[in-house]
Design a protein around this motif. Structure first.
Motif, PDB file in Angstrom:
ATOM      1  N   GLY A 606       0.807  -1.214   0.000  1.00  0.00           N
ATOM      2  CA  GLY A 606       0.000   0.000   0.000  1.00  0.00           C
ATOM      3  C   GLY A 606       0.838   1.261   0.000  1.00  0.00           C
ATOM      4  O   GLY A 606       0.539   2.230  -0.708  1.00  0.00           O
ATOM      5  N   ALA A 607       1.907   1.270   0.808  1.00  0.00           N
ATOM      6  CA  ALA A 607       2.767   2.451   0.890  1.00  0.00           C
ATOM      7  C   ALA A 607       3.546   2.683  -0.396  1.00  0.00           C
ATOM      8  O   ALA A 607       3.942   3.812  -0.703  1.00  0.00           O
ATOM      9  N   LEU A 608       3.775   1.610  -1.168  1.00  0.00           N
ATOM     10  CA  LEU A 608       4.441   1.731  -2.471  1.00  0.00           C
ATOM     11  C   LEU A 608       3.456   2.098  -3.575  1.00  0.00           C
ATOM     12  O   LEU A 608       3.861   2.321  -4.726  1.00  0.00           O
ATOM     13  N   GLY A 609       2.157   2.132  -3.254  1.00  0.00           N
ATOM     14  CA  GLY A 609       1.141   2.418  -4.254  1.00  0.00           C
ATOM     15  C   GLY A 609       0.811   1.235  -5.126  1.00  0.00           C
ATOM     16  O   GLY A 609       0.179   1.381  -6.175  1.00  0.00           O
ATOM     17  N   LYS A 610       1.208   0.056  -4.710  1.00  0.00           N
ATOM     18  CA  LYS A 610       0.981  -1.161  -5.487  1.00  0.00           C
ATOM     19  C   LYS A 610      -0.432  -1.698  -5.187  1.00  0.00           C
ATOM     20  O   LYS A 610      -0.851  -1.744  -4.032  1.00  0.00           O
ATOM     21  N   PRO A 611      -1.191  -2.115  -6.211  1.00  0.00           N
ATOM     22  CA  PRO A 611      -2.505  -2.724  -5.929  1.00  0.00           C
ATOM     23  C   PRO A 611      -2.367  -3.937  -5.014  1.00  0.00           C
ATOM     24  O   PRO A 611      -1.468  -4.765  -5.194  1.00  0.00           O
ATOM     25  N   ALA A 612      -3.249  -4.016  -4.060  1.00  0.00           N
ATOM     26  CA  ALA A 612      -3.221  -5.134  -3.114  1.00  0.00           C
ATOM     27  C   ALA A 612      -4.642  -5.463  -2.703  1.00  0.00           C
ATOM     28  O   ALA A 612      -5.482  -4.564  -2.549  1.00  0.00           O
ATOM     29  N   TRP A 613      -4.891  -6.764  -2.550  1.00  0.00           N
ATOM     30  CA  TRP A 613      -6.172  -7.251  -2.046  1.00  0.00           C
ATOM     31  C   TRP A 613      -5.928  -7.881  -0.680  1.00  0.00           C
ATOM     32  O   TRP A 613      -5.150  -8.826  -0.537  1.00  0.00           O
ATOM     33  N   LEU A 614      -6.612  -7.344   0.313  1.00  0.00           N
ATOM     34  CA  LEU A 614      -6.360  -7.723   1.702  1.00  0.00           C
ATOM     35  C   LEU A 614      -7.499  -8.568   2.247  1.00  0.00           C
ATOM     36  O   LEU A 614      -8.662  -8.149   2.224  1.00  0.00           O
ATOM     37  N   ARG A 628     -16.658  -1.618   4.760  1.00  0.00           N
ATOM     38  CA  ARG A 628     -16.220  -0.940   3.551  1.00  0.00           C
ATOM     39  C   ARG A 628     -15.127  -1.761   2.879  1.00  0.00           C
ATOM     40  O   ARG A 628     -14.390  -2.502   3.541  1.00  0.00           O
ATOM     41  N   ALA A 629     -15.033  -1.599   1.574  1.00  0.00           N
ATOM     42  CA  ALA A 629     -14.075  -2.373   0.787  1.00  0.00           C
ATOM     43  C   ALA A 629     -12.820  -1.579   0.468  1.00  0.00           C
ATOM     44  O   ALA A 629     -11.903  -2.106  -0.167  1.00  0.00           O
ATOM     45  N   ASP A 630     -12.781  -0.320   0.909  1.00  0.00           N
ATOM     46  CA  ASP A 630     -11.589   0.496   0.697  1.00  0.00           C
ATOM     47  C   ASP A 630     -11.079   0.969   2.042  1.00  0.00           C
ATOM     48  O   ASP A 630     -11.693   0.742   3.085  1.00  0.00           O
ATOM     49  N   THR A 631      -9.932   1.633   2.027  1.00  0.00           N
ATOM     50  CA  THR A 631      -9.349   2.151   3.265  1.00  0.00           C
ATOM     51  C   THR A 631      -8.735   3.513   3.013  1.00  0.00           C
ATOM     52  O   THR A 631      -8.040   3.707   2.001  1.00  0.00           O
ATOM     53  N   PRO A 632      -8.982   4.477   3.902  1.00  0.00           N
ATOM     54  CA  PRO A 632      -8.359   5.789   3.710  1.00  0.00           C
ATOM     55  C   PRO A 632      -6.847   5.765   3.865  1.00  0.00           C
ATOM     56  O   PRO A 632      -6.165   6.695   3.421  1.00  0.00           O
ATOM     57  N   TRP A 633      -6.326   4.710   4.458  1.00  0.00           N
ATOM     58  CA  TRP A 633      -4.885   4.651   4.676  1.00  0.00           C
ATOM     59  C   TRP A 633      -4.122   4.371   3.381  1.00  0.00           C
ATOM     60  O   TRP A 633      -3.021   4.894   3.180  1.00  0.00           O
ATOM     61  N   TYR A 634      -4.682   3.525   2.545  1.00  0.00           N
ATOM     62  CA  TYR A 634      -3.981   3.105   1.328  1.00  0.00           C
ATOM     63  C   TYR A 634      -4.982   3.042   0.172  1.00  0.00           C
ATOM     64  O   TYR A 634      -5.731   2.057   0.049  1.00  0.00           O
ATOM     65  N   PRO A 635      -5.000   4.027  -0.705  1.00  0.00           N
ATOM     66  CA  PRO A 635      -5.978   4.009  -1.814  1.00  0.00           C
ATOM     67  C   PRO A 635      -5.853   2.808  -2.737  1.00  0.00           C
ATOM     68  O   PRO A 635      -6.837   2.434  -3.391  1.00  0.00           O
TER      69      PRO A 635
END
Length: 662
Positions: A606-614, A628-635
């Motif tokens: 997330g910090a590298l801006g890489k797509p990730a599914w958690l 929610r399916a998103d997070t304000p911490w890591y777009p």
């Protein structure tokens, strides 16, 4: 949901298990007729013989028969204090100490110099929670009858009830000097020494008591409590077992043995003894509490909740049970009731750090971050928190600008936390002349590279390196409070970390396919690990749903499970190749997607801006909020949540469906 500390930010903290002491009743075992009664009130020979029968019934436990005779004697002779005294003692034995008090007070008022009446009144007052009145009643008897043990022993109990344990211990030292052959005296001396934080002395006193009564299960149980408190868990377990050899149905010893076995990791045996304790004594409140706490630690909240509710039905003011009930309710998704439990626990005990911290966790999870971050500061007051409270040479920063000063911000808790919260370095730098960022050593080269690229501010040092002079300091996870972060204003400029070019051992094979990184397990030392981690083979449907190549990002524990995945699809494994997080970043930078559980690797993606599914557990960590399916911490991170506890199948199915169209 995590019960204790972890390498990630700590989740709800369960209260400490209760060790149960059982002590002798500390009152005369029979009713004596003071000689003065016969001469002063003219007790007849027939009445004396009747009193003897009443005492015989009383000693034999035939309380109704004894009470009937005492009552008949009082009707015949209302001034017969021995019979009134007997009625009072029967009431105590029946658990009706409040009804005993006026009877015994009448005896004391009529014969104030009789120590037996004062002892009985003092005992009744102690049983009704009136240690101050008990001390007043007992002091004259203790002073006037130094040759009797009971007045002084009961006075020590009363002083202990008032929190005056040093005075109580002084009395018991005198009692054991005068009555050195009385095991009860040594037992109570040990209790006072334990309360005065003198465990070595308490152990010695209990061993003296056991020299006198080596087969007493109560004394053995209490010695086990002291040994456990001193960290001698194996010896404590052996002592509890010795108590059970002598009294196999001793519920308290079963419960205490269960607690110790749980600490020793013998979870099945622990549960057997904890369940045996409440089966033997269904009204054993601490037993239900400890069984509930054990079940919570085993991630079985549905089973734990009835035991914790039973504790609160019997003792509504138990703040520790309220806190643990809240933990179980959060784990089962009953958030509103959990919040009510935490707030009630704090009302009952404002300094309950665990309840404050658990409330913070809930508030952050539900998006109420302003109050949540304030409550989160209570983490430092918890003795078993995952990060020890370190000592620094400068005060804690309150957010005030330091235009001419140096600010040190330092990582805490887990590696994922360091990645997530280092983003606040830029905001911190805006309020000081010089910023120093202290991080875990595995992060040093990664953070240093990001600082060199202008992505995050500060001079990077590793924990343990020499620190430059600084004027204030703050832990990473206090920074959201200082900057009043909410879900709407989280610093989310991406990327804020940068991967170095991969060196030869880290270059992935080029096969003309997209690449997906997998991580399936976190640290086994994380108390939430049983919820967040999953077996690697559960990822098999994902490998079957796409032609992409897969890379194992798993390192350390769990990395060996990569062998369970087909080698034809798993083209690279990080284990034994990466040295630090800069190396991991170099691998992630070559991927198209990361799929994983809640670990540092996903934070890094997330910090590298890489797509990730958690993949998230039903009761996920607070930082991922709710529903929610998103997070304000890591777009760039997409969340896939369990819809029910312990069920990964629906999550894997959802991932597979999305992956087929990816």
């Amino acid at each position: 949901m995590r019960m204790l500390e972890s390498d990630h930010s700590a989740a709800p903290q369960q209260a400490i298990l209760r060790q149960s002491h059982r002590r002798a009743c500390a009152r005369p075992a029979h009713v004596d007729i003071p000689a003065s009664m016969t001469s002063t009130f003219g007790i007849t020979p027939d009445q004396a013989r009747t009193m003897d029968r009443a005492v015989e019934h009383h000693r034999a436990g035939r309380l109704a028969d004894a009470a009937a005779i005492y009552r008949a004697l009082v009707t015949e002779n209302p001034a017969l204090l021995a019979a009134i005294h007997g009625l009072g003692l029967v009431a105590i034995d029946l658990g009706q100490a409040a009804e005993a008090i006026p009877l015994l007070a009448r005896c004391v008022a009529t014969a104030p110099d009789d120590p037996s009446y004062r002892c009985s009144l003092g005992l009744a007052l102690l049983k009704t929670g009136q240690p101050d009145a008990a001390a007043v009643a007992l002091l004259p008897a203790a002073n006037s009858a130094p040759g009797l043990m009971q007045p002084r022993l009961l006075l020590a109990r009363a002083l202990g009830g008032l929190g005056r344990w040093a005075e109580a211990e002084d009395i018991m030292v005198g009692v054991t000097t005068a009555f050195s052959s009385e095991a009860e005296a040594w037992s109570w001396r040990a209790h006072c020494e334990s309360e005065n934080n003198r465990p070595a002395e308490a152990e010695a006193s209990l061993r003296r008591a056991l020299d006198l009564k080596p087969d007493d299960p109560e004394l053995l149980n209490n010695l086990g409590v002291i040994l456990r408190g001193r960290g001698q868990l194996a010896e404590a377990a052996a002592t509890y077992r010795a108590a059970l050899t002598r009294a196999p149905d001793h519920a308290v010893s079963h419960g205490n043995l269960g607690n110790v076995l749980g600490l020793l990791g013998e979870t099945q045996s622990a549960e057997f003894h904890l369940r045996r304790a409440v089966a033997l004594d269904p009204g054993y409140v601490d037993g239900h509490y400890n069984l509930g706490a054990h079940l919570l630690r085993q991630d079985r909240p549905e089973e734990a909740l009835p035991h914790l509710r039973r504790v609160l039905a019997a003792a509504p003011e138990r703040h520790d049970a309220l806190t643990n009930l809240g933990v179980g309710l959060v784990a089962t998704g009953e958030i509103a009731e959990a919040e009510a439990c935490y707030r009630r626990a704090i009302h009952l005990k404002p300094g309950n750090a665990e309840a404050h911290y658990d409330l913070a966790w809930l508030l952050l999870q539900t998006g109420r971050w302003q109050e949540g971050w304030d409550e989160y500061e209570w983490r430092w007051e918890m003795p078993s928190f995952s990060s020890r409270r370190r000592q620094f040479t400068a005060p804690l920063w309150d957010g005030t600008p330091l235009p001419d000063g140096t600010l040190l911000i330092h990582a805490e808790q887990g590696l994922g936390d360091a990645i997530q919260f280092v983003r606040y370095a830029n905001l911190a730098r805006s309020r000081c002349r010089r910023l120093v960022v202290e991080c875990p050593r595995p992060m040093l080269s990664l953070f240093t590279a990001a600082a060199a690229a202008g992505l995050i501010a500060g001079e990077m040092i590793a924990i343990g390196d020499p620190q430059p002079a600084y004027d204030a300091q703050a832990p990473f996870m206090s920074l959201p409070r200082l900057f009043r972060s909410t879900p709407a204003n989280v610093p989310a400029a991406m990327p804020y970390l940068i991967a170095p070019p991969p060196t030869e051992p880290l270059i992935l094979p080029e096969r003309g396919r997209r690449r997906i990184g997998l991580v399936w397990a976190g640290s086994p030392f994380n108390k939430m690990d049983s919820q967040r981690s999953l077996p690697a083979e559960l990822f098999m449907p994902l490998l079957e749903s796409t032609s992409a190549d897969f890379v194992s990002l798993q390192v350390g524990p769990g990395a060996e499970q990569a062998a369970l995945l087909p080698a034809s699809r798993l083209v690279f494994t990080c284990h034994d190749r990466v040295r630090d997080f800069a190396d991991t970043a170099a691998v992630i930078a070559q991927l198209d997607l990361v799929i994983g559980v809640d670990t540092a690797a996903v934070h890094l993606a997330g910090a590298l801006g890489k797509p990730a599914w958690l993949l998230l557990a039903f009761a996920a960590d607070y930082r991922w909020l709710q529903n929610r399916a998103d997070t304000p911490w890591y777009p760039s991170i997409r969340l896939f949540r369990q819809s029910k506890r312990d069920d990964w199948s629906a999550v894997i199915a959802a991932l597979r469906a999305v992956l087929t169209t990816w």
